[in-house]
Design an enzyme around this catalytic site. Structure first.
Site: not given
Ligand SMILES: NC(=O)c1ccc[n+]([C@@H]2O[C@H](COP(=O)([O-])OP(=O)(O)OC[C@H]3O[C@@H](n4cnc5c(N)ncnc54)[C@H](OP(=O)(O)O)[C@@H]3O)[C@@H](O)[C@H]2O)c1
Length: 370
Positions: A56, A204, A200
């Site tokens: 504004e 990564d 992640t």
């Molecule tokens: N292409 C893309 O856009 C993209 C983006 C990101 C990642 N990535 C890929 O995804 C892979 C990783 O994914 P991911 O599924 O294995 O792991 P993530 O979703 O990155 O992490 C999961 C971890 O986070 C922790 N966490 C804490 N609180 C949580 C909650 N409320 N809900 C869920 N998780 C929670 C848990 O570990 P704790 O129990 O130890 O806390 C869980 O195992 C990698 O290979 C990466 O390269 C790809």
């Protein structure tokens, strides 16, 4: 003035408001237009930067003396309180505006109707609700944050056509084209914070910084969900601007590891258990909301996406889909977790946008909360 003309001006003001999408937060994006007595446009403005002048005030400044006896068209109710800048109602009254056309009321408790009231008391004619839906849609993140106390959550994912976030073994660089990655970086510029799971961080080792320089505020809050503090103090995310990093962990997590992460300059916040031994997302979102994070971009991985969707805590999905198939039973899916037992239980979405970007598809969807 005819209703159709007013609606057209308000739509123009909505377009102006969008200019603030990188810098206005945690303030709302606002657009304003000033017309002189004859109905000619004599000033336009947008709130570009938090702490900077409001829309504004910019529009009135452009209009100068021509504003006297004129009309102000503004997407959001003018503020009435001294915030980072003086109240807009004062500037409107001082300029001698005789009519104000407002898109939507500001739900912020410090305003919420008082802006309109102050103007009316000052002798200004006020019309409300012109193109209200468009004005609200243009400010949807702000409305969500003010109304719920939690940030507006968008899940961002780069996936293959078969829904994989990474190849078998966890490598994900790169699934989508450079153009998609650039648009993904632009999303970071629009949000107050990004969040990833510790999975992640381990796979990564990302930096999660802003790269494009579109947002005047270089500080992007970067959030890691890490129930048992598996993030290494040497992780790359902690090596750059650690003061912007918040690691959420469970109450009672290892004190030594906590000290090591805090020693880098990052903040460690302990939250309760979500019932599955992981960080309670509602507590995480409340903490972020209290710390002026009005919008949150969740950048993976699959486990984290599942938690947000299953708990009904995500509002939008922004998927970049590459013409690539990776397959693999063990390869991370865009959404992991236990999954639902039937299509009826699944999370319903509505596609808002589907388009080509280089060789990829971009799909923007809204989560239907039923
Ligand atoms: N292409 C893309 O856009 C993209 C983006 C990101 C990642 N990535 C890929 O995804 C892979 C990783 O994914 P991911 O599924 O294995 O792991 P993530 O979703 O990155 O992490 C999961 C971890 O986070 C922790 N966490 C804490 N609180 C949580 C909650 N409320 N809900 C869920 N998780 C929670 C848990 O570990 P704790 O129990 O130890 O806390 C869980 O195992 C990698 O290979 C990466 O390269 C790809």
């Amino acid at each position: 003035m005819r209703d159709a003309k007013l609606a057209e001006l308000m739509r123009r003001a909505v377009t102006l408001a969008a200019q603030g999408r990188y810098g206005a937060s945690p303030n709302p994006m606002v657009g304003a237009i000033v017309l002189d007595r004859e109905g000619n446009v004599v000033g336009e403005g947008a709130h570009l930067r938090c702490g900077g002048p409001h829309a504004e005030v910019i529009a009135l400044g452009q209009a100068g003396a021509a504003a006297a006896g004129g009309t102000l068209v503004v997407t959001l109710e003018p503020c009435v309180h001294q915030g980072r800048t003086p109240p807009c109602t004062e500037a409107i009254l001082a300029a001698g505006i005789s009519r104000v056309v407002v898109g939507v009321r500001d739900p912020n408790a410090q305003v919420d109707g008082r802006g309109v009231e102050t103007l009316r008391t000052g002798g200004v004619e006020v019309e409300e609700g012109v193109e209200a839906e468009a004005c609200r849609a243009a400010t949807h993140r702000f409305f969500h944050w003010i109304e719920t106390g939690s940030p507006f959550v968008t899940l961002k994912m780069a996936t293959t056509l078969d829904g994989k976030l990474a190849a078998r073994g966890g490598r994900s660089r790169w699934i989508t084209s450079e153009a998609s990655r650039r648009e993904g970086y632009a999303l970071r510029e629009e949000h107050d914070a990004v969040l990833v799971g510790v999975g992640t961080v381990i796979a990564d080792d990302p930096r999660l910084l802003r790269h494009l320089g579109l947002n005047p505020n270089p500080h992007l809050r970067r959030v890691v969900l890490d129930s048992h503090l598996r993030t290494a103090a040497a992780a790359t995310v902690l090596a750059h601007a650690p003061e912007d990093v918040v690691v959420f962990t469970l109450e009672g997590s290892e004190a030594q590891q906590r000290r090591e992460i805090e020693g880098t300059g990052a903040t460690v916040v302990q939250v309760g258990d979500d019932g599955h031994g992981r960080c309670d997302l509602r507590q995480v979102l409340r903490w972020l909301g209290k710390h002026e994070v009005s919008s949150l971009l969740v950048e993976g991985g699959g486990e984290v996406h599942w938690s947000f969707l299953k708990e009904g805590l995500a509002q939008r999905l922004h998927a970049f889909v590459a013409p690539l198939v990776l397959g693999g039973r063990e390869a991370v899916s865009a959404v992991g977790g236990d999954g639902f037992a039937s299509p009826q239980e699944g999370v319903r979405l509505e596609f808002l946008e589907v388009r080509r970007l280089a060789e990829d598809l971009v799909v923007v969807a809204e989560v239907r909360h039923v």
